[in-house]
Design a protein around this motif. Structure first.
Motif, mmCIF file in Angstrom:
data_model
loop_
_atom_site.group_PDB
_atom_site.id
_atom_site.type_symbol
_atom_site.label_atom_id
_atom_site.label_comp_id
_atom_site.label_asym_id
_atom_site.label_seq_id
_atom_site.Cartn_x
_atom_site.Cartn_y
_atom_site.Cartn_z
ATOM 1 N N GLU A 25 135.158 44.203 76.029
ATOM 2 C CA GLU A 25 135.438 43.643 74.836
ATOM 3 C C GLU A 25 135.374 45.097 74.077
ATOM 4 O O GLU A 25 136.223 45.983 72.863
ATOM 5 C CB GLU A 25 134.630 43.177 74.406
ATOM 6 C CG GLU A 25 134.780 41.955 74.490
ATOM 7 C CD GLU A 25 134.230 41.719 75.614
ATOM 8 O OE1 GLU A 25 134.188 42.124 76.834
ATOM 9 O OE2 GLU A 25 134.779 40.462 76.540
ATOM 10 N N THR A 26 134.415 46.873 74.234
ATOM 11 C CA THR A 26 134.483 47.331 73.726
ATOM 12 C C THR A 26 135.471 48.468 73.891
ATOM 13 O O THR A 26 135.710 49.344 72.868
ATOM 14 C CB THR A 26 132.920 47.899 73.662
ATOM 15 O OG1 THR A 26 132.205 47.516 73.064
ATOM 16 C CG2 THR A 26 132.606 49.533 73.109
ATOM 17 N N LEU A 27 135.457 48.598 74.827
ATOM 18 C CA LEU A 27 136.706 49.316 75.778
ATOM 19 C C LEU A 27 138.354 48.692 74.994
ATOM 20 O O LEU A 27 138.948 49.591 74.497
ATOM 21 C CB LEU A 27 137.009 49.318 77.133
ATOM 22 C CG LEU A 27 135.433 49.803 77.870
ATOM 23 C CD1 LEU A 27 135.923 50.094 79.564
ATOM 24 C CD2 LEU A 27 135.576 52.164 77.757
ATOM 25 N N ALA A 28 138.382 47.774 75.141
ATOM 26 C CA ALA A 28 139.545 47.407 74.608
ATOM 27 C C ALA A 28 139.571 47.651 73.209
ATOM 28 O O ALA A 28 141.091 48.029 72.786
ATOM 29 C CB ALA A 28 139.805 45.511 74.723
ATOM 30 N N ARG A 29 139.201 47.397 72.373
ATOM 31 C CA ARG A 29 138.881 47.486 71.125
ATOM 32 C C ARG A 29 138.964 49.141 70.968
ATOM 33 O O ARG A 29 139.808 49.839 70.054
ATOM 34 C CB ARG A 29 137.342 47.780 70.186
ATOM 35 C CG ARG A 29 137.169 45.955 69.743
ATOM 36 C CD ARG A 29 136.415 45.846 69.026
ATOM 37 N NE ARG A 29 135.242 46.135 68.902
ATOM 38 C CZ ARG A 29 133.827 45.467 70.002
ATOM 39 N NH1 ARG A 29 134.161 44.177 70.678
ATOM 40 N NH2 ARG A 29 133.175 45.735 70.009
ATOM 41 N N PRO A 35 141.560 42.360 75.570
ATOM 42 C CA PRO A 35 141.156 42.566 77.099
ATOM 43 C C PRO A 35 141.977 42.231 77.896
ATOM 44 O O PRO A 35 141.406 42.490 78.965
ATOM 45 C CB PRO A 35 139.618 41.781 76.856
ATOM 46 C CG PRO A 35 139.642 41.567 75.042
ATOM 47 C CD PRO A 35 141.274 41.827 74.866
ATOM 48 N N PHE A 36 142.297 41.224 78.009
ATOM 49 C CA PHE A 36 143.858 40.983 78.971
ATOM 50 C C PHE A 36 144.655 42.031 79.373
ATOM 51 O O PHE A 36 144.550 42.643 80.089
ATOM 52 C CB PHE A 36 144.104 39.258 78.910
ATOM 53 C CG PHE A 36 145.369 39.608 80.004
ATOM 54 C CD1 PHE A 36 145.012 39.052 80.839
ATOM 55 C CD2 PHE A 36 146.741 39.516 79.795
ATOM 56 C CE1 PHE A 36 146.142 38.454 82.092
ATOM 57 C CE2 PHE A 36 147.478 39.670 80.447
ATOM 58 C CZ PHE A 36 147.582 39.069 81.971
ATOM 59 N N TYR A 37 145.284 42.437 78.227
ATOM 60 C CA TYR A 37 146.319 43.397 78.528
ATOM 61 C C TYR A 37 145.881 44.714 78.662
ATOM 62 O O TYR A 37 146.258 46.035 79.442
ATOM 63 C CB TYR A 37 147.677 43.740 77.401
ATOM 64 C CG TYR A 37 147.954 44.372 77.428
ATOM 65 C CD1 TYR A 37 149.554 44.203 78.217
ATOM 66 C CD2 TYR A 37 148.784 45.605 77.157
ATOM 67 C CE1 TYR A 37 150.277 45.006 78.965
ATOM 68 C CE2 TYR A 37 149.782 46.831 77.091
ATOM 69 C CZ TYR A 37 150.703 46.320 77.765
ATOM 70 O OH TYR A 37 151.341 47.518 78.553
#
Length: 301
Positions: A25-29, A35-37
């Motif tokens: 979640e942190t990396l996706a933000r 998060p999926f993409y």
């Protein structure tokens, strides 16, 4: 911002937080993606799932720490987020094929997951214009040689997956023993200095599922001692990618992979050039003081 730049931001974030718990979640933000993409795009560009990439980068760091510090193995494991000595030892052995204690007692050259620099996939420079990224400087030029250059050395057949996985796979480096054997015989049988120029050449093998790798040094015409073979760098026009790194280890374990990837997958295709079926790595020497080398590819266009 390009998609690769968003993923590179998270690669840099991971590198700065390897000792911490890193969640998707942190990396996706950080990448401004779902998060999926984010996981889909990361796997596509880095060629590893996020969790596996983080594990392999941690393993690369612990391999350095085992030789560069006298910390207890448990302390090194805890520093990089492992819960126990047993968990760390099991992961290290699954990654490199030997335990941390075995590696510390008997150091070997290891293939490790390198930190990707994605701009090398997408940035095109003109001939003679240096490209600088994360401590690496590389430049592409052309040169013509009118006479073949003779080398004498040793050859080994290596499974092809070591080429396919270079820079993304981990384990004991299969070429290290060849270079060590060559350097031992170079000083005893050939009576040459470690500072004489050297070449490493990857080319097709008659052995199915393998490529051949030649490790040698420049030689004048003459007899070839037993156990050695000759290889000639043919005359012709060459595309030469020269590059520098901060140390010899960084040069051969990190910069070499990135330079090869750049010239083969970015520079040559975008210039619509074809090259001969060998890749020659030319070193000033294998001395620890050496921080620059060249990749030579013969132009067939």
């Amino acid at each position: 911002m390009h998609a690769w730049e968003q993923i590179q931001q998270t690669i840099d974030y991971i590198e700065d937080h390897l000792s911490e718990d890193i969640n998707i979640e942190t990396l996706a933000r950080t990448a401004c993606l779902s998060p999926f993409y984010y996981q889909h795009l990361f796997s596509r560009l880095v060629r590893k799932p996020v969790a596996e990439y983080i594990k392999l980068r941690r393993m690369a760091k612990t391999a350095d720490s085992l030789l560069q510090s006298d910390k207890k193995i448990l302390d090194i494991a805890l520093d990089l987020g492992f819960s126990s000595h047993e968990h760390f030892s099991r992961t290290f052995k699954n990654t490199f094929g030997l335990t941390p204690d075995e590696y510390r007692k008997n150091p070997q050259t290891l293939n490790r997951m390198t930190k990707p620099e994605l701009l090398l996939h997408y940035t095109l420079v003109d001939e003679g214009v240096p490209l600088i990224t994360d401590g690496i400087v590389l430049e592409v030029n052309r040169r013509v040689i009118t006479q073949p250059i003779r080398y004498i050395g040793l050859k080994k057949d290596i499974p092809l997956h070591y080429i396919d996985g270079l820079g993304t796979e981990s384990g004991i480096d299969p070429l290290a023993a060849l270079w060590q054997d060559f350097h031992r015989q170079k000083s005893t049988m050939l009576r040459l200095s470690e500072y004489d120029s050297e070449i490493g050449v990857a080319y097709s093998s008659s052995k199915e599922g393998c490529f051949s790798y030649f490790a040698g040094t420049q030689s004048e015409p003459g007899d070839t001692p037993d156990s050695f073979i000759c290889w000639e760098l043919p005359a012709g026009e060459y595309i030469i990618c020269s590059f520098e790194a901060e140390s010899f280890e960084a040069l051969v374990m990190d910069a070499l992979y990135k330079a090869q990837h750049y010239v083969y997958n970015t520079w040559l295709p975008k210039h619509k050039l074809q090259t001969d079926a060998f890749c020659a790595e030319r070193y000033a020497s294998h001395s620890p003081d050496t921080t620059n080398m060249e990749i030579w590819l013969r132009n067939l266009t």
